[in-house]
Design an enzyme around this catalytic site. Structure first.
Site, PDB file in Angstrom:
ATOM      1  N   ILE A 109       0.819  -1.203   0.000  1.00  0.00           N
ATOM      2  CA  ILE A 109       0.000   0.000   0.000  1.00  0.00           C
ATOM      3  C   ILE A 109       0.861   1.265   0.000  1.00  0.00           C
ATOM      4  CG2 ILE A 109      -0.238  -0.046   2.523  1.00  0.00           C
ATOM      5  CD1 ILE A 109      -3.149   1.083   2.069  1.00  0.00           C
ATOM      6  N   CYS A 110       0.346   2.297  -0.643  1.00  0.00           N
ATOM      7  CA  CYS A 110       0.919   3.644  -0.623  1.00  0.00           C
ATOM      8  C   CYS A 110       2.283   3.671  -1.318  1.00  0.00           C
ATOM      9  CB  CYS A 110       0.979   4.150   0.815  1.00  0.00           C
ATOM     10  SG  CYS A 110       1.155   5.929   1.004  1.00  0.00           S
ATOM     11  N   HIS A 111       3.366   3.975  -0.584  1.00  0.00           N
ATOM     12  CA  HIS A 111       4.709   4.034  -1.151  1.00  0.00           C
ATOM     13  C   HIS A 111       5.410   2.677  -1.182  1.00  0.00           C
ATOM     14  CE1 HIS A 111       4.069   8.320  -0.378  1.00  0.00           C
ATOM     15  NE2 HIS A 111       5.075   8.564  -1.198  1.00  0.00           N
ATOM     16  N   SER A 162      -2.780  -0.761  -3.127  1.00  0.00           N
ATOM     17  CA  SER A 162      -3.712   0.338  -2.859  1.00  0.00           C
ATOM     18  C   SER A 162      -2.934   1.637  -2.755  1.00  0.00           C
ATOM     19  CB  SER A 162      -4.505   0.091  -1.573  1.00  0.00           C
ATOM     20  OG  SER A 162      -5.545  -0.830  -1.793  1.00  0.00           O
TER      21      SER A 162
END
Length: 181
Positions: A109-111, A162
């Site tokens: 998720i994210c980075h 995500s």
């Protein structure tokens, strides 16, 4: 249900976006699985609420003490500093890559996809991430999509990605489905 399944959470010693660790961790536990916190160093890791220090969490094992064979899946939480550090540690990058080699599900998720770029496992895969990684992922051969969750089964394993904390409900559901397998 994840009855009897063990899921690795790979994190750096510092810079983990806390909610991206704690919500998937709770989802694994609620589904009957066992989450284990894996890091590059022993001791405790530091969570963050964006740029502010938050809680610390005890490390269960270091990447040198475990193998992907010990786990049924992998979660890579985000935060900017967390995956940026992990991608500079060959042992951590290799640990993540071995989940792909073994055909085991990975959720990032994210980075967190920065670690996967370094592992060279996103080529030909559909992914999402924090928007600032879009160019990095495309340059690494991935197809970047702007959706709350992207599930890609086109490679050796299921890859769930995500964009941000607001996507955690969909991320956790997709990850639990993939880990239940």
């Amino acid at each position: 249900m994840l009855n009897g399944k063990t899921i690795a959470f790979l994190v750096a010693p510092e810079g983990i976006e806390q909610v991206e660790l704690t919500e998937p961790w709770q989802a694994v536990k609620q589904a009957g699985g066992t989450p284990r916190l894996i890091s590059t160093e022993e001791g405790r890791v530091q969570g963050y609420n964006h740029l502010d220090k938050a809680d610390t969490f005890p490390v269960d094992a270091t990447v040198g003490e475990v193998s992907p064979a010990d786990f049924d899946g992998l979660v890579l939480p985000g935060g900017v500093a967390n995956p940026d550090f992990l991608r500079t540690v060959p042992e951590a990058v290799g640990f993540a890559k071995e989940f792909f080699d073994a055909g085991k599900p990975v959720a990032a998720i994210c980075h967190a996809p920065w670690t996967l770029i370094e592992a060279d496992v996103v080529r030909g895969r559909k992914v999402t991430s924090w928007p600032s990684l879009r160019t990095d992922l495309r340059n690494a051969g991935a197809t970047w999509e702007d959706h709350e969750v992207v599930i890609c089964d086109s490679g050796p394993n299921t890859l769930i990605t995500s964009r941000k904390p607001d996507d955690l409900k969909a991320f956790c559901q997709a990850a639990m489905d993939a880990f239940a397998g």
